[in-house]
Write a protein that holds these residues in place. Structure first.
Motif, PDB file in Angstrom:
ATOM      1  N   ARG A   1      22.597  -0.092  -0.837  1.00 37.25           N
ATOM      2  CA  ARG A   1      23.331   1.169  -0.931  1.00 37.25           C
ATOM      3  C   ARG A   1      22.605   2.266  -0.185  1.00 37.25           C
ATOM      4  O   ARG A   1      23.210   3.063   0.529  1.00 37.25           O
ATOM      5  CB  ARG A   1      23.516   1.552  -2.398  1.00 37.25           C
ATOM      6  CG  ARG A   1      24.740   0.892  -2.980  1.00 37.25           C
ATOM      7  CD  ARG A   1      24.788   0.974  -4.489  1.00 37.25           C
ATOM      8  NE  ARG A   1      24.508   2.302  -4.981  1.00 37.25           N
ATOM      9  CZ  ARG A   1      23.863   2.555  -6.118  1.00 37.25           C
ATOM     10  NH1 ARG A   1      23.454   1.560  -6.858  1.00 37.25           N
ATOM     11  NH2 ARG A   1      23.659   3.775  -6.504  1.00 37.25           N
ATOM     12  N   VAL A   2      21.286   2.299  -0.346  1.00 33.41           N
ATOM     13  CA  VAL A   2      20.522   3.368   0.288  1.00 33.41           C
ATOM     14  C   VAL A   2      20.440   3.169   1.796  1.00 33.41           C
ATOM     15  O   VAL A   2      20.649   4.097   2.577  1.00 33.41           O
ATOM     16  CB  VAL A   2      19.098   3.418  -0.309  1.00 33.41           C
ATOM     17  CG1 VAL A   2      18.227   4.375   0.466  1.00 33.41           C
ATOM     18  CG2 VAL A   2      19.157   3.826  -1.768  1.00 33.41           C
ATOM     19  N   LYS A   3      20.159   1.943   2.220  1.00 34.64           N
ATOM     20  CA  LYS A   3      19.872   1.739   3.638  1.00 34.64           C
ATOM     21  C   LYS A   3      21.092   1.356   4.462  1.00 34.64           C
ATOM     22  O   LYS A   3      21.103   1.523   5.662  1.00 34.64           O
ATOM     23  CB  LYS A   3      18.774   0.666   3.800  1.00 34.64           C
ATOM     24  CG  LYS A   3      17.582   0.954   2.894  1.00 34.64           C
ATOM     25  CD  LYS A   3      16.280   0.628   3.515  1.00 34.64           C
ATOM     26  CE  LYS A   3      15.924   1.492   4.685  1.00 34.64           C
ATOM     27  NZ  LYS A   3      14.553   1.977   4.709  1.00 34.64           N
TER      28      LYS A   3
ATOM     29  N   GLY B   1      11.767  -1.939   5.249  1.00 28.52           N
ATOM     30  CA  GLY B   1      13.003  -2.524   4.739  1.00 28.52           C
ATOM     31  C   GLY B   1      13.950  -2.898   5.858  1.00 28.52           C
ATOM     32  O   GLY B   1      14.448  -4.008   5.906  1.00 28.52           O
TER      33      GLY B   1
ATOM     34  N   GLU C   1      20.422  -1.702  -4.755  1.00 22.54           N
ATOM     35  CA  GLU C   1      19.921  -0.362  -4.463  1.00 22.54           C
ATOM     36  C   GLU C   1      19.532  -0.230  -2.995  1.00 22.54           C
ATOM     37  O   GLU C   1      19.888   0.735  -2.319  1.00 22.54           O
ATOM     38  CB  GLU C   1      18.704  -0.074  -5.357  1.00 22.54           C
ATOM     39  CG  GLU C   1      18.103   1.293  -5.125  1.00 22.54           C
ATOM     40  CD  GLU C   1      16.808   1.483  -5.900  1.00 22.54           C
ATOM     41  OE1 GLU C   1      16.125   0.472  -6.181  1.00 22.54           O
ATOM     42  OE2 GLU C   1      16.484   2.627  -6.216  1.00 22.54           O
ATOM     43  N   VAL C   2      18.800  -1.247  -2.495  1.00 20.31           N
ATOM     44  CA  VAL C   2      18.372  -1.226  -1.102  1.00 20.31           C
ATOM     45  C   VAL C   2      19.582  -1.177  -0.177  1.00 20.31           C
ATOM     46  O   VAL C   2      19.633  -0.415   0.789  1.00 20.31           O
ATOM     47  CB  VAL C   2      17.511  -2.470  -0.779  1.00 20.31           C
ATOM     48  CG1 VAL C   2      17.054  -2.441   0.659  1.00 20.31           C
ATOM     49  CG2 VAL C   2      16.334  -2.557  -1.712  1.00 20.31           C
TER      50      VAL C   2
END
Lengths: 593, 341
Positions: A152-154, A123, A149-150
């Motif tokens: 926020r997480v990364k 990612g 989501e990506v």
């Protein structure tokens, strides 16, 4: 980070990246990466082994990818190209392992990475998109939420910021109305739109490299061109390095600097794209090139290009003057009441004996409906259909049954495996159409054998079951089965789409030879490039209307209708795209009215 | 395809508004669709229920006057209950009062049936709800652990255990639980019921054993269904997609895998509820509870038709509303069921 306008991704140089150690490589030059730039990805003799069978599947792949560059891997299914990608991503299926060589990501050996480090790498350093984008997105969550989501997480973005950035990304992959798409689910979007969404999610945290594994396969040609344009655009603007994997040499050709041709786990040819295309050395590469030059659009770039009318074909046509198929002013409607809509509008098309007509149209254009109308599966609402002089458009169910028993019209499906009864031997399948006609089995068997030769199958296959044959053999059996009743017209729906290059060439060659027997062939495809080289004439169907009909050579060299021009401009060819990106975009706006 | 994108602000506002409208509309749509299905179901079910009296040939006169009654006396009593009127009129009246919550009076003792059922329902719902909670928790735990450790010894052990408990009938489990935990170890009272108002501890103590006995079946079904849907979901491409985007295994489990595996499990749960109501008849006998199931049984034995009709109407309403809740949750987690038929 400065606020972004929705139609741009951050150009790489604006974003200092702390993980990059060497300052001299931090700025890719405008031409997309200087030769001395540090490689993003480097494979050294990578081998993949199936531990369960203790077999080596991939026998050593080596290439280096620098920022802004693109490497293409070409090969048919089972060639090991997908396993290679999965090895790079660290997602090999259970009991597969990298058994030799090394994969370096940003100069670090990935073999030493822990699962947690892999999670961090994916990612943000390397991303991937695949064939069948719908299946790679969660059907229970909106597509926008999956991009957010990506982020926020990364990236640690807040819910609100992630949402805003996700909408920007959707705009950056050139989706119309990104705000709306953000809140939609997988089943509400088309394949092309989903592939854009998947690309947006893959580049959300600005990875250095993107793997596109058959990312445009099974999409309409015009959509495929749009996705390839998008990848090229990302590469130019952000310095994203690409690994483009495809079974089609032409898809890879116009996008990549270097090409690897794989076959049965082996890299059979590797080199700079242009030299591989112009001077293919390995027989398999030559086959891939020949497929385009002899059966695709590239054929027409030669002065003598086009389909030859052999004396035998000429004789067959003269023996029986008049058209085998005559469709005049055909209208077909689907649905009833308020849901009733016109699928075909005023279609007029004829096929002479021994002629191959290519019917081209994208998903939803009505090409399958036309085929079904000719086969008597949907009733026409206006116009007439004549087959071998009979006005079949006016036939009732009983007359159709009689016509079908005589086997005047035959049909060949796209998927040969599902169109053959898995429990019948090949001989039983081939004999069946004759038995229906009342021919005794004893007499039918020798007749079937004579057809095997015409489709280049050996008699020893007769006792086998469809599952024991290769895809190409099955499709040739399907063609033979269509021929045994001596039909006047054979409708073939995407007959080569599911086949690899070698089989594709073989089936197309068989179809060409069939013309000498005087049979008329209607060859349906979404891809002008794949049938143009085989067809005498081409008819282009767009939104239920035939927008252009003519000799294949004229259509390819002098297309008139904007949609035909877009189709031609989108079809991947080895000699570069006939249309530039800007031209294609102008054409896309036109047929939409 | 246009390359000029609209300015950011209107897009955002539109997204927000559309999001809210989307969610509210979705719930309403599910409610409307469910109502459209459940209204006819309720009508037909109550009609059949009501027709049971005519079909059974039972009469309040027989119940009240015994076998020796004269035909005149029977006619008098039946007229008193309004049974001499046309069938559809009777049904209409009965249905109207049912909608008002009035289930009529008992043939046996003239008591108000709604009140009688209300008393029993408190007991049964306490037990059934507790059984559901145990079933969902234990089932989810076992199913999840088995799926995450699939094909290992842990998975095999759980699968074996679940198979064993799934074949044990509630009454056998109940008897074993009473003899071991209540009579043998004295941990729980062996029978009876204490309403929650008289102390939560005592209430829980009394319903634990019957709830446990009932829950075994739910645990088994939930665990098995969840395990297989989780294993199935893990093989889907969207899991690979999430891995490639760099999401952690924990995140992939909760936001992607579990969410998609939930649908079939919830559907199983929806089917389990009527079974719980049915099984309560037996367990209430074993645990000496004066519950809904017991009441149904007693009324049927006594030939008290209005009471039995009342029991059926309440059961139908319970099952229907439970399924409505399940459908609403389902509609929230799975997009496919939202697409309509």
């Amino acid at each position: 980070m400065s606020p972004l306008s929705p139609d741009t991704l951050t150009p790489r140089p604006e974003r200092p990246r702390p993980e990059r150690a060497r300052p001299e490589t931090a700025r890719p030059t405008d031409d997309g990466g200087s030769p001395e730039a540090a490689p993003v990805l480097a494979l050294h003799d990578v081998r993949v082994t199936d531990r369960a069978g203790d077999r080596e599947i991939v026998h050593g792949v080596t290439f280096t990818l620098t920022p802004g560059k693109a490497v293409g891997i070409v090969g048919e299914s089972g060639s090991g190209k997908t396993l290679t990608c999965r090895a790079v991503l660290g997602i090999l299926p259970p009991h597969f392992e990298v058994s030799g060589g090394r994969v370096d990501l940003m100069g670090e050996d990935t073999a030493t990475k822990t699962p947690r480090q892999w999670t961090d790498l994916r990612g943000s350093t390397i991303g991937a998109v695949f064939q069948d984008p719908a299946s790679y997105l969660n059907p229970a969550i909106t597509v926008g939420a999956q991009i957010a989501e990506v982020l926020r997480v990364k990236r640690g973005l807040s819910r609100r910021a992630a949402r805003r950035r996700a909408v920007e990304l959707l705009a950056a992959v050139r989706l119309r109305d990104p705000g709306r798409v953000h809140g939609q689910y997988v089943h509400e979007l088309s394949g092309g739109m989903l592939q854009r969404v998947l690309i947006a999610a893959a580049v959300a945290v600005e990875p250095r490299a993107l793997i596109a594994d058959e990312a445009t396969t099974a999409l309409d040609v015009t959509v495929q061109a749009e996705i390839l344009d998008l990848l090229a655009d990302l590469r130019e603007r952000t310095g994203l390095a690409l690994v483009v994997v495809s079974h089609d040499l032409a898809v890879v050709a116009h996008l990549c600097d270097e090409v690897l041709v794989m076959r049965r786990g082996e890299v059979v040819e590797q080199g700079e794209t242009r030299s591989v295309l112009h001077h293919p050395r390995h027989p398999y590469t030559r086959l891939l090139v020949a497929e385009h030059e002899q059966y695709g659009l590239d054929r027409f770039r030669h002065p003598s290009g086009g389909v030859m009318t052999t004396p035998a074909v000429k004789a067959a046509r003269e023996a029986e003057p008049g058209a085998v198929l005559e469709v005049t002013g055909l209208d077909v409607h689907h649905g009833r009441g308020r849901a009733r809509r016109r699928v075909l509008r005023d279609v007029t098309l004829g096929i002479a004996p021994g002629e191959i007509v290519g019917l081209i149209g994208e998903t939803g254009s009505g090409k399958s409906t036309l085929a079904r109308a000719v086969l008597g599966l949907v009733p026409p609402s206006a116009g007439s259909i004549r087959v071998a002089g009979e006005d079949v458009g006016a036939y009732g169910p009983r007359q159709w049954r009689a016509l079908r028993r005589r086997g005047v019209i035959q049909y060949v499906f796209q998927d040969p495996l599902r169109s053959l009864d898995p429990d019948l031997t090949i001989e039983d399948s081939l004999v069946e159409p004759l038995l229906i006609q009342g021919v005794r089995r004893k007499e039918a068997a020798p007749r079937v054998r004579s057809f095997l030769d015409r489709v280049r199958l050996t008699p020893d296959l007769l006792e086998r079951l469809p599952a024991e044959l290769s895809g190409g053999q099955r499709q040739r059996v399907a063609v033979a089965r269509a021929l045994v009743t001596g039909p006047r017209l054979v409708v073939l729906d995407e007959p080569v789409s599911a086949l690899d290059s070698a089989n594709r060439v073989q089936v197309l060659e068989i179809l060409k030879e069939l013309r000498a027997s005087g049979v008329a062939l209607l060859l349906i495809s979404h891809d002008l490039g794949s049938v143009a080289g085989t067809a005498d004439r081409v008819a282009v169907l767009h939104r239920g209307e035939l927008v252009e009909t003519g000799a294949a050579r004229d259509i390819v060299n002098h297309p008139v209708h904007p949609y035909t021009r877009l189709l031609l401009g989108s079809a991947p060819t080895l000699r570069g795209r006939p249309a530039g990106r800007a031209e294609r975009e102008a054409l896309r706006a036109l047929p939409a009215d | 395809m246009t390359t000029t994108a609209p300015p950011v602000t209107p897009v955002r506002r539109r997204v927000a508004v559309a999001g809210v409208r989307h969610a509210a509309g979705r719930v309403l749509a599910v409610l409307a669709r469910s109502a459209a299905v459940f209204a006819p179901v309720f009508l037909v079910a109550t009609f059949v229920t009501f027709a049971l009296r005519s079909l059974s040939g039972l009469s309040p006169a027989r119940v009240q006057l015994g076998e020796e009654a004269t035909p005149e006396a029977i006619e008098r009593v039946e007229a008193q209950w309004g049974l001499d009127r046309p069938f559809l009129t009777q049904y209409g009246d009965w249905f109207t009062s049912v909608l008002h919550g009035d289930l009529g009076t008992s043939w046996v003792n003239g008591a108000d049936i709604s009140t009688l059922i209300g008393l029993g329902l408190g007991v049964s719902l306490s037990v059934a709800t507790f059984a559901l909670i145990i079933g969902v928790f234990a089932g989810f735990l076992l199913g999840t652990v088995a799926a995450l450790r699939r094909t290992t010894v842990i998975d095999r052990t759980i699968t074996g255990f679940v198979t064993v408990i799934s074949v044990m009938p509630a009454f056998v489990v109940g008897i074993v639980l009473v003899s071991v935990l209540a009579v043998g170890l004295g941990l729980f009272p062996s029978a009876g019921y204490v309403p929650a108002e008289q102390g939560a501890g005592a209430w829980l103590a009394h319903i634990t054993l019957p709830a446990l006995a009932l829950s075994f079946d739910v645990v088994a079904d939930v665990a098995r269904q969840l395990r297989s849907s989780l294993v199935g979901a893990y093989q889907e491409n969207y899991v690979t997609g999430a891995v490639v985007r760099g999401l952690s295994p924990r995140r992939i489990f909760f936001t992607h895998v579990l969410r998609n595996a939930l649908g079939p499990t919830l559907a199983t749960l929806g089917q389990k509820f009527p079974a719980l109501v049915g099984a309560s008849v037996v367990t209430e006998w074993i645990f000496g509870l004066q519950g809904f199931g017991r009441f149904a049984n007693d009324s049927a034995q006594a030939g008290d038709v209005p009471a039995v009709q009342g029991v059926l109407v309440v059961s139908i309403a319970l099952v229907v509303s439970f399924n409505l809740v399940v459908n609403l949750v389902l509609a929230h987690v799975t997009p496919a069921s939202r697409r309509g038929v």
